[in-house]
Scaffold this motif. Sequence first.
Motif, PDB file in Angstrom:
ATOM      1  N   UNK A  34      42.865  38.972  37.611  1.00 37.37           N
ATOM      2  CA  UNK A  34      43.755  37.857  36.908  1.00 37.37           C
ATOM      3  C   UNK A  34      44.438  37.073  38.074  1.00 37.37           C
ATOM      4  N   UNK A  35      44.886  35.965  38.005  1.00 41.11           N
ATOM      5  CA  UNK A  35      45.274  35.008  38.848  1.00 41.11           C
ATOM      6  C   UNK A  35      46.359  35.790  39.925  1.00 41.11           C
ATOM      7  N   UNK A  43      39.750  40.925  31.944  1.00 39.01           N
ATOM      8  CA  UNK A  43      41.233  41.380  31.562  1.00 39.01           C
ATOM      9  C   UNK A  43      42.090  40.087  31.556  1.00 39.01           C
ATOM     10  N   UNK A  44      41.796  39.057  31.855  1.00 40.54           N
ATOM     11  CA  UNK A  44      42.767  37.930  31.258  1.00 40.54           C
ATOM     12  C   UNK A  44      42.280  36.907  30.076  1.00 40.54           C
ATOM     13  N   UNK A  80      42.743  26.668  32.749  1.00 39.51           N
ATOM     14  CA  UNK A  80      43.189  27.646  33.897  1.00 39.51           C
ATOM     15  C   UNK A  80      43.344  28.953  33.271  1.00 39.51           C
ATOM     16  N   UNK A  81      43.276  29.942  34.128  1.00 35.32           N
ATOM     17  CA  UNK A  81      43.415  31.358  33.685  1.00 35.32           C
ATOM     18  C   UNK A  81      44.841  31.701  33.247  1.00 35.32           C
ATOM     19  N   UNK A  82      44.941  32.477  32.288  1.00 35.84           N
ATOM     20  CA  UNK A  82      46.241  33.072  32.105  1.00 35.84           C
ATOM     21  C   UNK A  82      46.366  34.672  32.004  1.00 35.84           C
ATOM     22  N   UNK A  83      47.692  35.139  32.056  1.00 37.03           N
ATOM     23  CA  UNK A  83      47.575  36.550  32.126  1.00 37.03           C
ATOM     24  C   UNK A  83      47.818  36.958  30.785  1.00 37.03           C
ATOM     25  N   UNK A  84      47.802  38.309  30.492  1.00 33.52           N
ATOM     26  CA  UNK A  84      47.899  38.896  29.262  1.00 33.52           C
ATOM     27  C   UNK A  84      48.651  40.054  29.289  1.00 33.52           C
ATOM     28  N   UNK A  85      49.300  40.700  28.270  1.00 28.80           N
ATOM     29  CA  UNK A  85      50.257  41.813  27.981  1.00 28.80           C
ATOM     30  C   UNK A  85      51.444  41.602  29.355  1.00 28.80           C
ATOM     31  N   UNK A  86      51.375  42.598  30.239  1.00 37.34           N
ATOM     32  CA  UNK A  86      52.130  42.532  30.987  1.00 37.34           C
ATOM     33  C   UNK A  86      52.165  41.604  32.184  1.00 37.34           C
TER      34      UNK A  86
END
Length: 431
Positions: free
Chosen positions: A10-11, A360-361, A367-373
């Motif tokens: 992830x980023x 995992x993202x 742009x990349x985005x985070x998931x979950x935590x």
Amino acid sequence: MNAMTISRRGLIGSLAALAGSAALPHMAFANAAAEARFPAVTGLIDAYVGTGKLPGMIAALGQGSSAAPLDIARGTLARNSDAPLDMDSLFRIYSMTKPVTGMAAMMLVDEGKMRLDQPIADFIPAFAKMQVQTTPDGSITDLRPAKTQITVRHLLTHTAGLGYSIIQKGPIRDAFIKAGLVPGQASRLPLPGLEVFKPLSSLAEFAEGLAIMPLVYEPGTTWSYSVGLDLLGRVIEIVSGQPFDVFLQERLFAPIGMASTWFRVPEAQAARLTTNYAVAGGMLLPIDPGKTSVYLDQPPYPFGGAGLVSSPRDYDRFLAMILGFGKIDGRQVMSEAAVRLGTSNLLPQGADLSRSFIKGNGFGAGGSVGLGEDAGTYGWAGAAGTVGFVNLRVGIRAGMYTQYMPSEAYPVHREFAKAVLADITPKKAAA
């Protein structure tokens, strides 16, 4: 140009999980010297510039959307220059252009002028009946009709099935280059891996040429880095009724206060432009000197996926606007709803990420985005070593700027993310 290995996890990995302390939003960035506040980032920059691996690097870091950024700078614009890097130095940000184009599109979606899941054939009829390679990167004559229409969502998230000359192999890559479907530039020099081609003259011509090329994947099924954001520039032109670069200037750059962001660097500003280097055999070879850069020429058309030159100060303002949910300096540049949607996971349901570098993202508007935590992270990197991101949960923004290619020659993207994490994670007192 290729952002490539922006991060393996992830980023910025588990930034929100590691740094999501209740105390974090109250850290006073401005109360200490930047080097003291960010020792890991400082050490990273010193390791590259102090050893001569790179002539210069600068980080811009800020908290919230209103505080001025802190900067940590080392080195000069070029190896043979005495001009030090600063927040107003100019860098080729390449694929960090993609989030800018993505947010421009989100403004039009928010205004009801187009829809996320609207077929782009509504705007460019030539995309109504696309053909798909039976074997990805295989024959360009063994094709089948696409089952699904390409949508705005697909262009935003690299799931349209479109190719990219820096990613594809075999006949389709050759066909892209021969047709001039290469929306980017790096140098005036004939360089290995950068084939000479006749550039197209406009975004309209680019779009029409792309429409007769086969897709590599069925739309909506696979994440594959592509020219989707460049094609989206043409969609924005049609929907807005303005040239793409004019739309960006009037709707984003001017309201945000990005006075040093261009597709073409004005001659009067050439003294601020860094030199871009190729890393080869442990040496730095100048491939685009700042004083004679290809970016001093008018590009054939505005490359929405990789065309911008910007300064650390300017791009920090773009990140600050995102962190402010569309607001900066009291001005609402775009709606909060548009920012929240653009920084959310817009990937089509079930899209295959197995061959992607965002495993995992999620992926939002360019742009990349985070998931979950990891939720709250949004950003992207560029082919010449730059990277910029925000975390909306913990209220930080961070950018690193240097100039070398290929970006994977040094792990700057990954190391910068780790350094930011190390510096903002609250330290436990010694027992």
